[in-house]
Design an enzyme around this catalytic site. Structure first.
Site, PDB file in Angstrom:
ATOM      1  N   ARG A  19       0.819  -1.223   0.000  1.00  0.00           N
ATOM      2  CA  ARG A  19       0.000   0.000   0.000  1.00  0.00           C
ATOM      3  C   ARG A  19       0.848   1.266   0.000  1.00  0.00           C
ATOM      4  O   ARG A  19       0.602   2.183  -0.790  1.00  0.00           O
ATOM      5  CB  ARG A  19      -0.975   0.007   1.178  1.00  0.00           C
ATOM      6  N   ASN A  37      -6.253  -2.723   1.842  1.00  0.00           N
ATOM      7  CA  ASN A  37      -6.281  -4.182   1.940  1.00  0.00           C
ATOM      8  C   ASN A  37      -7.723  -4.633   2.091  1.00  0.00           C
ATOM      9  O   ASN A  37      -8.490  -4.020   2.838  1.00  0.00           O
ATOM     10  CB  ASN A  37      -5.494  -4.668   3.162  1.00  0.00           C
TER      11      ASN A  37
END
Length: 90
Positions: A19, A37
């Site tokens: 990320r 996520n």
């Protein structure tokens, strides 16, 4: 012309810095949107910008950061929302 793409990244992509690395790459490319996520182990990205930059992000997603193992990248075009930032969501 601005577009918005949704990416679903499958593989060993959580807990490997995906990320934050994605956010840095998206900002380098001048893209807006977010990354998060999902509970099923997938990383979801929604990114907005020009097609060339979005395609560069797609190419990056196919590799991911060095600790990731990307199995598949699913892509769909979605409506533009006009975001002006790129965020990491939890």
């Amino acid at each position: 012309m601005k577009e918005r793409w949704r990416f679903l990244i499958e593989g060993s992509v959580q807990g490997v810095g995906f990320r934050n690395s994605c956010r840095r790459r998206a900002l380098d490319l001048g893209l807006c949107g977010w990354v998060r996520n999902l509970k099923d182990g997938v990383v979801e990205i929604q990114a907005e910008g020009d097609e060339l930059a979005l395609n560069e992000l797609r190419l990056w997603c196919e590799r991911g950061p060095s600790a990731a193992t990307v199995k598949r990248v699913l892509l769909s075009k979605i409506p533009v929302t006009g975001n002006d930032w790129f965020d990491v969501r939890t």
